[in-house]
Every structure is written in C-alpha cells, then in structure tokens.
Write a protein that holds these residues in place. Structure first.
Motif, PDB file in Angstrom:
ATOM      1  N   ARG A  14       0.801  -1.225   0.000  1.00  0.00           N
ATOM      2  CA  ARG A  14       0.000   0.000   0.000  1.00  0.00           C
ATOM      3  C   ARG A  14       0.832   1.273   0.000  1.00  0.00           C
ATOM      4  O   ARG A  14       0.334   2.350  -0.363  1.00  0.00           O
ATOM      5  N   THR A  48       1.004   3.859  -3.035  1.00  0.00           N
ATOM      6  CA  THR A  48      -0.219   4.640  -3.234  1.00  0.00           C
ATOM      7  C   THR A  48      -0.381   5.673  -2.138  1.00  0.00           C
ATOM      8  O   THR A  48      -0.731   6.830  -2.399  1.00  0.00           O
ATOM      9  N   ARG A  61       2.415   8.465  -2.736  1.00  0.00           N
ATOM     10  CA  ARG A  61       2.680   8.898  -4.114  1.00  0.00           C
ATOM     11  C   ARG A  61       4.035   8.406  -4.620  1.00  0.00           C
ATOM     12  O   ARG A  61       4.717   9.055  -5.393  1.00  0.00           O
ATOM     13  N   GLY A  62       4.438   7.246  -4.116  1.00  0.00           N
ATOM     14  CA  GLY A  62       5.694   6.651  -4.545  1.00  0.00           C
ATOM     15  C   GLY A  62       6.925   7.241  -3.890  1.00  0.00           C
ATOM     16  O   GLY A  62       8.051   6.879  -4.234  1.00  0.00           O
TER      17      GLY A  62
END
Length: 695
Positions: free
Chosen positions: A639, A642, A645-646
């Motif tokens: 998770r 996500t 945002r990486g």
C-alpha cells in the motif's frame, strides 16, 4: 601463503555481483567480465539466478593479491535470502559493503552494517555506480555517516559523474585536508595519537596515519570508504589496494590440530553431498577419517545424529579454491576454503576435527534450539507445500529435506496424518525460488497455501509432573519427573537436572534431554515453546536383566526408548499446569515520507495494527518509526506507493515478540499429541508393534 576470506555484501541491486566480476578481472583470473543482465557472471551459477538476475546462493571464488590468497564470497542481497549471509559471517576475515551512489543507504544495507559492526568484522565500504545518472557520492557519504556509522573516512575523490567517463582517484597524503581528516577520525580511538599530534604535528607523519588506519580498520573501529564503478572499473584498483593494505590476512597453522567449520552444503550431479569448509587450523587430506561435531540446530531428518553429538566420516575428495575456480587437491590447509566429498551426514554449522571455542548458542529462527549465535532475525512466515501430482509426495519430502540441508533456516514440519509439509520463510520471493528450484532441479511441481505467521509460546507460570515406573498406568520402565518454568526472554530452552548424575545411565539422561527439546516444538496451542527452564526432578530405571542363558530381556530392563516415550507425557502434563501465552512476531519499521502526507498515512498504519512512535522532522520529510505485526508488513509494502505517491521509503525488520490480543491462534499438531494420554499411548503402541521398541 596468507589468506583473506572476504565477503561482498549489499542491498539487492547495489552491484556487488558486478563488483565481484570486476575484482576477478582486475586480478587476472577471468578474461571477460560477466554480466548480471546476461546471466554470465562467475558466481551466479544457478539457472534461476541467471534468469532472475539476483544472487540466491552464496558463492566462493578465489584470486591472488600481492602474495595473499583472497577467497571472495559473493552473498545474496535480497532480504528473503538472509540465511545465506548468516552462515557466511562466521568464516569471514573481512568484508566489502557495497552501497549505490544513486539509491544511497537502503534498508538491507543498515541490517548488514549493524551486524558487521556487532561481530567486529573489518569492513570497507564501496560506493558503486558513479557512472549512473543521479550518482552523488557526497550525499551518499553523508547518508553513510548518518545512518550506518560516523566512523568513516573518504579514501577517493570522484568527478565526471553520471557517465562512463566517471573517475575515482585515490587520495594521497599530500591532498589538502586528507591527513587532518585521518587524524580526526583515528584520534577518536587513540588518545596517544591525538596527544602527539597536538604537541607536534610533525610527530605524526602520513606513514604513521596509514599504519594506524590499517590497525583500526582491522579492529572494526573505522571504515574507509572507496568509490567507483564496477561496470567501468573506475576506482576498483584503489579498492584492491585497500583490501590488501587495510583488511587483515590470516596465516593459520597447517601443522596444528585440525579444525574447520562447514558454512555451506550443496549437492553434486549424482546427488552426493558437498561441504564447503573453512579450515581454521591443521591440514585435511583425502582419505582422512575425521570427527564431525554437530554445531547444533535441528536433528537431521533421518535422526542419525542429535544436536551436540558427533559422527565420523572419510573424506573421499577435496577441491580447493584457487585462481578463479575450485581445483582438485590432495589436501586443504589452514586458512583455505575447501569443498569436501564423502561426509554424508555433515550439516551446516558442523565442526570438522577439533572444536575450538564454544559452538553453543541459539539457532537462527529456531527458538529454544542451540547452535552458533544468531546474527539476523528468524523467519516469521510459514506455508504448506503440496505436490500437484499425488505420486510426487515422496519425492517432495526428499527434495525439501535436501533443500533444508543447504538452508538450515528452512524449517520443515511434516504432518504424517494430513500428509503435508510446511516450510518457514522470510518472504514471498523465497517461496517463488523454492517453487522454481523444486521444478527445475527435482522435477516436482508444487503449490503453496496461504502464507501464515509463525507464533511462539512461553510458559505463563511453573508446572511440575512425574510418573513412576510400573505405577498408576505408566506402561514404560522409566521414572521421569520434570518441572518447567519461565526464563529470560531470548534464552531459548535450558535443561537442568536435580537428580544425582549417577542415578541414571548417561544414555537415558541424554534421551530425556533430547526428547524435551523435541517435544517443546509444539506447545499447548501447537507453537514452539521457548524461553523456559526445564528441570529433571525424578529419575528411575530397571537395570539390565538377563535370563539364565544371558539373553537380554527387554520386558524387564529399561531402555532409552522407555524414556523417550514417557518424557512427552510428563513434560506436557507439567506444561499444562504452567500454562502458556502465545506471542506474535513484531517488526520495527522506519518510514521516511513527505511531511504533508503524515496525516494520510497515520490512519492507514492504525488499520494495519501498527503502533507509530513520535515522528521526527528531517527537512521537508518526516521520519516515522514504530512497531507492526509481521503478518501486516507485506500489506504495508503493497500500500505504501499509493499512500505516499511513490515517495515513501520503508525499512522493516523483526524486533520482538508480543502477546497475542484477541483469539489465540492454534496450529495443527503433527505429533502423537501427548496432551491426550489415551490417544498418545495408542499411537505409541501401534508404532512399537510395527517397528519393535528401540533401545
């Protein structure tokens, strides 16, 4: 000739296998440099390693360096294969820790460096990938000092970064500021050096600083940092010079008593067992008959040799690592690494010849078992392996047994009733590798059930029980009394006796101790019981009885089998009175995230049962540490991209066990269940009727 057993360690994809190839090429033992991407490297010899482009098994290759034989050991970087690194640590004289100049210090880098420093293994650091876009050795050095150790000194400069023209030049004594940095670093561990320098700078010439740098590196007090590119060869000459100058070579005594440690097992083309042994003392020759001392760990699958026991065997062939390969030789001497054939019962951790020092300690991943000190966290996951074709069940057991010989942290649990085998794991990638290995090397197609978490049990209180021979329904010619009580966390299982040493034959006492360890693999809820003290309080037996014609009468004489069969009943009765608590493994995590995302991440951590600590600010980012159940780490990894945002960076490693909250998880038993007396006695009777009672 002096030798240096050198480990190459790194986080996955930092470039250590490429560095190994470059070192071999620079040393002149290979003509062409292999490629990890092409699967042509010397040390990644397994077909699966070549396909995946990762190191799975530790590999040994040797090269000469200014009169020193360097035995270079390339180890896996992926955390799922940490067991391969585990077993190599005990034979290392020094190490090179590879760090990427692009990615910097990564999670596995921290785990490895902490272990190397704790074990006082002299370590150089090589900042790799100067030729890659985004390379920043200055930032990487700051990262190393902040996250690995402040006791570092940069040994090379770098320029033209980010392309194949990247260069790395070694610092000389006349480089401005370099000698001062050496003084600052080295004087922190040597007051006399500092006093001499303050009194008169000329009293500390550069030659003295280099000698002191070598001395402190050899004691693992400081860690010189080199830089370069394994792909282009930039900086590798300086690293080679550093290996020769700064890491301590050893000269064992070839004429001393034979002693060597087995750190790797593999199977040859005909299925024969091959043992990798580092000889610490003496000389081992072909056709020598040697004593093999068990380093502990699990009882071998065939039960041939108990932990702490010994065996003998004849060495039928020897290969010694020289000039990039392993060559047949008549003998292997102190300081060298050899491949031995003929020792059919040998296992990883065993000692060949004489035991030098103490080989006791807790077995990695096996709470309560004894062997060498555990360096890394135990595996916390488990899955059931099933053969797709029912006819392959026997072949599957044989194959997994051989894999467990090569990797002692693969714990096997065979359930005869359900005809199932469970294996312990570090992660999902390891599962994929086991599946591919079984298919490629053994022709067995398998499936895995859902991965579950391995819990442990600890005694909640003190309990005692005893049974007297030939009384109160005891069908065995043995008297056994046992008391079990809690012990310190991390202490494993300790066995003591209150009975007099001469009150029981040694073989009977050994049978009780071994059976206690075996029985505690499955507690009241089916999990392994650890951190406890078991004391033998009662003992009794019938002496050997014979008829008039001196024929041994088993029906009137106690045997080891009587004690092995009675001990589980007594021990589990005592454990039931003591009660147990079930504990789940917890990981300590460290998250680095953009500051504005903290509010989004905290609720997600709570849903995963994570307990975050107070966050710390680092520029525009937050550093957040905390604890999370091992069972939820994989979910967090999935998770995180996500949620952040990486941009989130996660480190996670086993830290401790904590009591389970909510329903207590149960694990199906695989034994005859001594918690149910009638069921247990019927199972023992059926077995004895079919096999005859052993003594």
């Amino acid at each position: 000739m002096p030798s240096l057993n050198l480990g190459i360690l790194a986080h996955v994809d930092a470039g250590k296998t490429s560095l190994t190839e470059r070192l071999l090429h620079t040393a002149g033992v290979i003509d062409e440099i292999g490629s990890v991407d092409d699967g042509s490297t010397r040390t990644d010899s397994l077909a699966l390693e070549r396909r995946r482009g990762i190191t799975i098994k530790a590999a040994v290759v040797s090269f000469p360096l200014d009169g020193v034989t360097v035995n270079l050991i390339d180890t896996p970087g992926h955390p799922d294969f940490i067991a391969e690194v585990e077993r190599v640590l005990g034979v290392l004289d020094g190490a090179v820790l590879v760090v990427s100049a692009v990615e910097g210090v990564q999670p596995q880098t921290r785990v490895l460096m902490r272990t190397l420093r704790r074990l006082r293994i002299p370590t150089l650091i090589f900042v790799n990938k100067l030729d890659r876009r985004g390379a920043d050795p200055d930032r990487t050095l700051r990262d190393i000092a902040a996250r690995l150790t402040p006791d570092v000194v940069r040994m090379t400069g770098a320029d033209r970064l980010g392309g194949r023209e990247a260069r790395a030049e070694p610092y000389a004594g006349d480089r401005p500021g370099f000698a001062d940095r050496l003084v600052d670093l080295l004087s922190g561990h040597d007051d006399r050096l500092l006093a001499d320098y303050v009194a008169d700078e000329t009293a500390v010439p550069y030659a003295r600083l280099r000698a002191e740098l070598a001395a402190q590196t050899g004691r693992s007090l400081v860690h010189p940092v080199f830089a370069g590119s394994a792909v282009t060869g930039a900086g590798v000459d300086a690293l080679m010079a550093g290996i020769r100058e700064l890491l301590p070579a050893t000269e064992g005594d070839p004429g001393g008593p034979l002693s060597g440690e087995v750190f790797k097992i593999e199977r040859g083309p005909a299925g024969e067992k091959i043992a990798y042994v580092r000889i610490a003392s003496g000389t081992l020759r072909t056709r020598d008959r040697v004593t093999v001392h068990s380093g502990g760990g699990d009882r071998p699958p065939d039960g041939a040799r108990a932990p702490g026991g010994q065996d003998t065997g004849t060495v039928t062939a020897i290969s010694v690592f020289e000039h990039g390969g392993d060559l047949p030789r008549a003998a292997v001497e102190a300081g060298r690494i050899g491949k031995l054939r003929g020792l059919t019962g040998v296992r990883i951790g065993d000692v060949i010849g004489e035991v030098i020092g103490d080989i006791s300690g807790e077995v990695p991943g096996k709470p309560g078992k004894r062997r060498a000190e555990r360096h890394f966290a135990p595996p916390t996951l488990e899955t059931v392996v099933t053969a797709r074709r029912p006819a392959d069940r026997g072949a599957l057991h044989t194959a997994l047994t051989q894999l467990a010989e090569q990797d002692p942290l693969i714990g096997l649990r065979r359930d005869e009733t359900r005809q199932e085998i469970a294996v312990s794991l570090y992660g999902e990638v390891q599962k994929e590798v086991i599946q591919a290995t079984l298919a490629d090397e053994y022709g067995v197609e398998v499936d895995f059930r859902e991965t579950t978490t391995i819990h442990i049990e600890r005694p909640a209180g003190t309990g005692a029980a005893f049974e007297v021979k030939e009384k109160d329904g005891n069908p065995f010619l043995a008297t056994v009394g046992l008391r079990i009580e809690p012990a310190a966390v991390g202490s494993g299982v300790e066995f003591r006796r209150e009975v007099e040493l001469g009150s029981l034959p040694y073989s009977f006492l050994t049978a009780v101790e071994e059976t206690v360890t075996e029985t505690l693999r499955q507690g009241l809820h089916g999990w392994q019981v650890t951190d406890c003290l078991v004391t033998m309080t009662h003992a009794g037996y019938n002496a050997r009885q014979s008829h008039a014609h001196a024929v041994f009468d088993k029906s009137m004489s106690s045997t080891s089998g009587d004690f092995r069969q009675l001990t589980p009943l007594v021990l589990m009765d005592a454990l039931r009175k003591a009660g147990t608590g079930v504990y789940e493994p917890m990981h300590r995590f460290r998250l680095e995230i953009p500051a504005e995302l903290l509010g989004t991440l905290l609720p997600a951590l709570t849903r995963l049962r994570a307990v975050p600590h107070t966050p710390a600010v680092s520029g525009d980012r937050y550093l957040l540490a905390g604890d999370i159940p091992a069972a939820r780490v994989h979910d967090l990894e999935q998770r995180l991209p996500t949620l952040t945002r990486g941009e989130g960076v996660l480190e996670s490693a086993f830290h401790h066990y904590q009591p389970v909250t909510g329903p207590v998880p149960e694990r199906a038993r695989t034994d005859h269940n001594p918690l149910h007396r009638k069921e247990y006695l019927l199972a023992v009777q059926r077995r004895l009727t079919g096999l005859g009672q052993g003594g």
